[in-house]
Scaffold this motif. Structure first.
Motif, PDB file in Angstrom:
ATOM      1  N   VAL A 132      58.247  32.470  41.159  1.00 38.41           N
ATOM      2  CA  VAL A 132      58.812  31.690  40.284  1.00 38.41           C
ATOM      3  C   VAL A 132      58.138  30.158  40.395  1.00 38.41           C
ATOM      4  CG1 VAL A 132      61.066  30.292  39.441  1.00 38.41           C
ATOM      5  CG2 VAL A 132      61.150  32.783  40.217  1.00 38.41           C
ATOM      6  N   ARG A 133      57.484  29.397  39.388  1.00 36.08           N
ATOM      7  CA  ARG A 133      56.826  28.329  39.481  1.00 36.08           C
ATOM      8  C   ARG A 133      57.814  27.098  39.472  1.00 36.08           C
ATOM      9  NH1 ARG A 133      51.504  28.830  35.756  1.00 36.08           N
ATOM     10  NH2 ARG A 133      53.017  27.431  34.525  1.00 36.08           N
ATOM     11  N   ASP A 177      48.510  30.316  38.374  1.00 36.38           N
ATOM     12  CA  ASP A 177      47.821  29.526  37.571  1.00 36.38           C
ATOM     13  C   ASP A 177      47.230  30.220  36.427  1.00 36.38           C
ATOM     14  OD1 ASP A 177      45.964  30.978  39.039  1.00 36.38           O
ATOM     15  OD2 ASP A 177      44.545  29.342  39.132  1.00 36.38           O
ATOM     16  N   ARG A 178      47.551  31.588  36.256  1.00 38.22           N
ATOM     17  CA  ARG A 178      47.059  32.539  35.055  1.00 38.22           C
ATOM     18  C   ARG A 178      47.925  32.459  33.935  1.00 38.22           C
ATOM     19  NH1 ARG A 178      43.728  36.823  37.308  1.00 38.22           N
ATOM     20  NH2 ARG A 178      44.144  37.874  35.474  1.00 38.22           N
ATOM     21  N   GLU A 179      47.525  32.029  32.835  1.00 36.71           N
ATOM     22  CA  GLU A 179      48.385  32.057  31.669  1.00 36.71           C
ATOM     23  C   GLU A 179      48.839  33.638  31.085  1.00 36.71           C
ATOM     24  OE1 GLU A 179      49.918  29.561  29.936  1.00 36.71           O
ATOM     25  OE2 GLU A 179      49.124  28.179  31.627  1.00 36.71           O
ATOM     26  N   PRO A 185      45.071  24.875  46.311  1.00 35.17           N
ATOM     27  CA  PRO A 185      44.718  25.546  45.098  1.00 35.17           C
ATOM     28  C   PRO A 185      45.743  25.190  43.903  1.00 35.17           C
ATOM     29  CG  PRO A 185      45.937  27.060  46.292  1.00 35.17           C
ATOM     30  CD  PRO A 185      45.645  25.871  47.315  1.00 35.17           C
ATOM     31  N   TRP A 186      47.077  24.772  44.200  1.00 38.76           N
ATOM     32  CA  TRP A 186      47.765  24.660  43.174  1.00 38.76           C
ATOM     33  C   TRP A 186      47.802  23.079  42.421  1.00 38.76           C
ATOM     34  CZ3 TRP A 186      47.452  29.279  42.211  1.00 38.76           C
ATOM     35  CH2 TRP A 186      47.833  30.161  43.068  1.00 38.76           C
ATOM     36  N   ARG A 187      47.469  22.200  43.310  1.00 38.88           N
ATOM     37  CA  ARG A 187      47.605  20.732  43.056  1.00 38.88           C
ATOM     38  C   ARG A 187      47.063  20.320  41.586  1.00 38.88           C
ATOM     39  NH1 ARG A 187      45.309  15.799  46.522  1.00 38.88           N
ATOM     40  NH2 ARG A 187      43.420  16.910  45.742  1.00 38.88           N
ATOM     41  N   ALA A 188      45.825  20.800  41.095  1.00 44.45           N
ATOM     42  CA  ALA A 188      45.579  20.357  40.132  1.00 44.45           C
ATOM     43  C   ALA A 188      45.596  21.410  38.942  1.00 44.45           C
ATOM     44  CB  ALA A 188      43.973  20.054  39.968  1.00 44.45           C
TER      45      ALA A 188
END
Length: 366
Positions: free
Chosen positions: A287-288, A301-303, A63-66
């Motif tokens: 923490v990304r 992935d949420r701004e 879910p995070w790659r793109a």
């Protein structure tokens, strides 16, 4: 180096263990009064850290790659974040992704630092990069390890990842167990993504899972956990398929391989939820790899969930600042519409609070 204290791993929820591993654990911690949701200064209980967004696999369901930037935390920021988490009172760190944590050169030092600070440490990894030397370095500091498999057989593994590394993943698991020796910690297990591919029938899924469980049991792994395909959580058909088929198949596999604990992620997903107050998101932020701190591990992935950039501010300064205070107020007032496991927890929490407030219960709802 001091060994990490027992921590909540995906297989052994307990009322006394510090890592937040799901709604059962969180409810238990609330019942034991170890977490106070009404304290506006309370620190995270667990912090997830993505050391890097880079990965040596190319899983199509990731879910995070793109969705997230291709980045890696500078070693000095990674280590400063670990120290900052300890100073805040965070009980446990989970190194995850994003990408593959073992690709980050400072990961062993970060594990050592976390343990020296008194925190428990969990690790998610695909296992393919685990060498004997790395396993020996990491094992003394870990409370649990979950090796993530994208498929239950080597052919499907290569289809999904684009790499022929099925054997390498199992070799990594063997090295971790060898390094652990006769000790009871860390617990080492598998996490399998169950996607329901090709309209998979229960009998097919049962055969695949039974074969995988037997292989895991022979190797000496501690558990097998069935996980959702996160890219499909908003699909009601997938939610129905999961709820109707996966628990039943899991029961049959348990009968076939009784010695291996088989865990099933909670069902009940029905697509995007209506916004509802969330009391627990800030207990498990993330923490990304690009340094952004996210209010909840489900919202990477949420701004609108971003709290601040660790390239510009330390974690303690951020946590005691205006952004976190405003996020607490917003989540309590406006809620969150993410389709995640905390939906059910917040409902349970609301029911339990009403029972306690009305004097009709004393934590029995837990």
């Amino acid at each position: 180096m001091r060994r990490a204290s027992p921590a909540a791993d995906p297989a052994t929820p307990s009322r006394s263990l510090p890592l937040l591993a799901g709604e059962t654990k969180l409810l238990a911690l609330l019942a034991a009064r170890k977490i106070d949701l009404d304290d506006p200064t309370s620190p995270p209980w667990t912090l997830e850290i993505d050391p890097t967004q880079r990965c040596n696999l190319s899983c199509g369901f990731c879910p995070w790659r793109a969705r997230l930037p291709d980045a890696a935390l500078p070693p000095e920021i990674l280590l400063a974040t670990v120290a900052g988490a300890a100073s805040l009172g965070v009980r446990g760190l989970i190194f995850t992704g994003g990408g593959e944590p073992l690709l980050h050169p400072a990961l062993p030092a970060a594990v050592d630092q976390a343990v020296a600070c008194g925190m428990s440490v969990g690790l998610y990894t695909n296992g393919t990069l685990v060498t004997r030397e790395l396993a020996q370095r990491l094992i003394p500091g870990l409370a649990w390890v979950r090796l993530n498999l994208p498929a239950a057989d080597p052919r499907r593994y290569q289809e999904l990842t684009g790499r022929d590394l099925w054997a390498a993943a199992w070799q990594g698991a063997a090295e971790l167990l060898r390094a652990r020796g006769a000790a009871s910690r860390p617990r080492v297990g598998l996490g399998l993504v169950v996607s329901g591919h090709r309209g998979e029938q229960p009998d097919d899924l049962g055969r695949e899972l039974t074969s995988l469980a037997r292989q895991a049991s022979r190797l000496g792994l501690d558990f097998l956990q069935l996980k959702h395909d996160l890219t499909r959580l908003a699909d009601p058909a997938y939610g129905r398929w999961w709820d109707e088929q996966v628990p039943r198949v899991a029961d049959r596999v348990r009968q076939q391989v009784p010695g291996l604990p088989l865990l099933v992620a909670a069902g009940g997903y029905r697509g995007q939820a209506a916004p509802a107050p969330c009391r627990v998101a800030l207990l498990a932020p993330a923490v990304r790899a690009d340094g952004q701190v996210v209010a909840c591990r489900w919202l990477r992935d949420r701004e609108d969930a971003l709290l601040g950039d660790l390239h510009q501010v330390t974690l303690p300064a951020l946590w005691h600042g205006e952004a976190v205070a405003a996020m607490r107020q917003r989540l309590a007032r406006d809620g969150c519409a993410a389709s995640c496991a905390y939906q059910r927890f917040n409902r349970q929490l609301a029911q339990g609070r009403r029972a306690l407030d009305e004097g009709t219960g004393d934590g029995d709802f837990l």
